[in-house]
Design an enzyme around this catalytic site. Sequence first.
Site: not given
Length: 817
Positions: A532-533, A535, A538-540, A556, A651
């Site tokens: 999904l994305g 950041g 980490g990766v989602v 996540k 953030d």
Amino acid sequence: MVMDATNPSLLFLLLLLLLLLDRGLSLVVAGSYQNLTVGSNLSSSGPNSSIFSPSGDFAFGFWPLDTDSSLFLLAVWFNNTSPQVVVWFATNNTNPVQVPAKSTLHLTQAGQLSLFDSNGQEVWSRDAANATGVSLLDSGNLVLYDSSGALPWQSFQNPTDTILPGQSLGENSELRSKLTSSDFSTGRFELAVQSDGNLVLYPIAIPTGNVYRAYWASNTQYDKKLQLVFNSSGSLYYQVENSSQTSLTSAAMYSPTDFYERATLDPDGALRLYVYPKNNNNNSGSTNTWTVVGMLPANPCQKIQADGDGGGGACGFNAYCNFDDDQSMQLNCECVLGCKFIDTNRTYLGCIPDFTVQSCDEYQSNQYMFNEMPNMDWPGNSYEHYTPTDEDTCRALCLADCLCSAAVFQGVDCWKIKMPLTNGGQGMSVGGKALIKVPKTNASFPAHGSLNTITVVKKDRSALILIISVLLGSSGFLNILIVIAAAIVSFSFCNRTKDKKNQMEQTMLGSNLRVFTYKELEEATDNFREELGSGGFGVVYKGALAAEFRTAIAVKKLDRAAAKESEQEFTNEVRSIAQTHHKNLVKLLGFCNEGNHRMLVYEHMSNGSLTSFLFGCTRPEWNKRAQIVLGIARGLLYLHEDCTAQIIHCDIKSQNILLDDNFIPKISDFGLAKLLRADQTRTNTAIRGTKGYVAPEWFKNSAVTAKVDVFSFGVLLLEIVCCRKNVQMEAATEEATVLTYWAYDCFKDGRLDLLVDGDEEAMFDIKRVERFVMVAIWCIQEEPSLRPSMRKVAQMLEGAVAVAVPPDPSSYISSIV
Ligand SMILES: *[C@@H]1O[C@H](CO)[C@@H](O)[C@H](O)[C@H]1NC(C)=O
Ligand SMILES: *[C@@H]1O[C@H](CO)[C@@H](O)[C@H](O)[C@H]1NC(C)=O
Ligand SMILES: *[C@@H]1O[C@H](CO)[C@@H](O)[C@H](O)[C@H]1NC(C)=O
Ligand SMILES: *[C@@H]1O[C@H](CO)[C@@H](O)[C@H](O)[C@H]1NC(C)=O
Ligand SMILES: *[C@@H]1O[C@H](CO)[C@@H](O)[C@H](O)[C@H]1NC(C)=O
Ligand SMILES: *[C@@H]1O[C@H](CO)[C@@H](O)[C@H](O)[C@H]1NC(C)=O
Ligand SMILES: *[C@@H]1O[C@H](CO)[C@@H](O)[C@H](O)[C@H]1NC(C)=O
Ligand SMILES: *[C@@H]1O[C@H](CO)[C@@H](O)[C@H](O)[C@H]1NC(C)=O
Ligand SMILES: *[C@@H]1O[C@H](CO)[C@@H](O)[C@H](O)[C@H]1NC(C)=O
Ligand SMILES: *[C@@H]1O[C@H](CO)[C@@H](O)[C@H](O)[C@H]1NC(C)=O
Ligand SMILES: *[C@@H]1O[C@H](CO)[C@@H](O)[C@H](O)[C@H]1NC(C)=O
């Protein structure tokens, strides 16, 4: 002839007859439609009680007001919706004309439409010279027509509380709400198309009919003709003579070929746009309902406020309205703790104390105590204001005063208030804590509520905190209240006394967090297939929980930094994230903590991130954007001030704001900065030369406080207002490359229009644009101490407090550096 009840068709007819009799309506054979002509009658009892529009969608005739059909209105209603809805009714000076059974409607030779009651007394009439018939058109317009085809009288020109597609209101016309959903009497609100060119919503005093201060106005005042239009394609707007149209709600357009539509000034003062699918193609037998798709004002709770002149506000006296529900399209009114509705059928009347009210004769302060309600205020009610003070002093001052019925304490301010309380509001953005004075004997309030057990725990300094521990079948509101109460309780304990209860509360609050195994999540995400994305942390991945109706989740996978923490630390951090409960925060459902695998499981947000919403192909509506701004502000305010321990997000950016089905913004990734402590000492390599969302103090040795989030929020706010990214290399002019600089320049030069160029909705709402931009400029002050707190930001955005003219964001810094 003998009736054979076993004959299926006969049985069917009998049933139908019973059904019709039961509804109190005897109808003309279904589908039949006729005009009422000279000499023919409609009668409240008998077969001819109504006529239909050619499509059969609308009916006109006698509408039974009660189940035993003893009283009728002469009305037009949607015949094919469930429930059927009255859209027009005959009135005498805004009061509904109610007639008994055996009343008749008659069109005389002279062209007069007359309603006679059962005694033959004329109770209502419309004199339309030489009318030859009455007809109900497919639009729902009831008309008198004459032989030349002219329409000397139309219901569309004499509306009650509703307008329909194809109907418009010209100057000096008005809509008047009903008193309650079932009581057609003159209600408490009016929508007026004024001859000064203004469209205005007013509260009305019952029974005299004088108006209080308006709670919404188009503020057009051009002294030009203004029209309120519901056009035949289902667009609801107002238009000042020869100028552009302004939509009344942010609703999308629904096509009247597929939907029944109406705009109704409801008994609670909101003009709502309702739609009902017609099902003309599919006989799916689905349960259709009337759905609200738009509302004016968008936030009636906050808008309908009584001024010094009187009136109880949106919810009446000793009641309050829940702001956080503003987006739900319904008004949520509740009684102040310890009070009950005067009349549960007419809640607008407000509430009365469910205890013996104090009297100044023989008043003994030691017989009273306070019911507490967080995030609550009654603006404009106080008769005494103390500052600076503290909460204990505030309580003591009110206790000692036999006139004081309640106090509001906020920060260092204390206000004393007398009953009746008006304009009550509760919401995450409301700063005050309400203290309602009740006799000690009545302290464990609500006799009428649905709380089952109430435990009273002694806090230090003898004040009491109530822990509501068991809750069954309570309303959603109570649930929220309890979560808040529980949060406060645990907060107080953490900060003041180390108590055994502390431990207990934490497990209680943390217990709804689910622990997942790595294998479970691997399956749920189909081996981490769909990303999904990604950041900073980490990766989602997208997933679904098979066992739970395929609830969509976002998983996540934290990168290695998080893995360095000890198991206990990790679990503690996760638990603290789980203790945040706010509508504008993404909910943590659970986590996985197996060796190197550390993952967080969140609810999945169907509408993606704010980034794609803002910077996609089409510019999203201004109203929606403004709602999103307020939502984010409330979420951040909650993180900073209202949750168990302060959480600095660190953030805030558009990628970290997700949107749910209803485009309600949810802040994600909060609490992680703390989890990845090492990451807080980041260097400036990533942001060299441009200003991102990152506050300048990151680059210095000064302490990082919640004000870093305020800075990032300011940048985000500008992006939402202008629908562009902070840094845009291909900007129209060089000055416009960095939004934060450019916004200040535009503001200074009085050229806010440049910021929302081509955005008509925003241009029309330029006052709010200005407010938002000013707030943003305050937020992006380089000197942290100049930035307001999120509480102040939320209040300024909502217009609750005035916004001062902001200085140049870099002026302070350049004088020291
Ligand atoms: C009007 O509504 C009634 C009750 O739902 C129904 O029986 C009847 O067929 C409808 N009439 C028309 C003309 O659609
Ligand atoms: C009913 O009245 C309308 C005019 O409003 C007319 O066009 C129509 O022909 C009339 N129908 C009947 C059956 O008389
Ligand atoms: C219609 O009502 C009027 C007034 O009540 C009455 O005089 C007339 O006889 C009625 N006509 C029919 C056809 O029932
Ligand atoms: C009802 O209306 C129909 C059509 O206009 C008419 O033929 C019939 O006589 C009316 N019935 C009564 C009881 O008035
Ligand atoms: C209409 O209302 C007024 C008072 O508001 C009353 O005097 C009058 O009789 C009413 N008219 C009818 C026809 O009932
Ligand atoms: C009504 O009809 C009469 C006679 O046909 C006529 O004299 C009169 O002018 C008409 N009134 C209107 C308002 O059309
Ligand atoms: C109704 O208004 C909308 C929006 O202004 C417009 O797109 C539409 O064409 C209008 N429909 C009609 C029938 O005028
Ligand atoms: C509005 O437009 C009409 C024609 O389009 C014109 O006759 C009228 O004078 C205009 N009114 C104003 C106030 O400009
Ligand atoms: C009707 O149902 C069919 C099949 O269920 C569907 O393909 C079609 O889109 C539906 N039409 C409408 C207007 O809902
Ligand atoms: C409220 O309405 C219901 C149903 O209409 C009625 O039975 C009840 O008595 C009403 N309650 C009050 C307090 O008037
Ligand atoms: C409050 O106390 C009074 C007097 O003792 C009693 O009548 C009343 O029912 C009490 N109210 C509640 C909510 O317990």
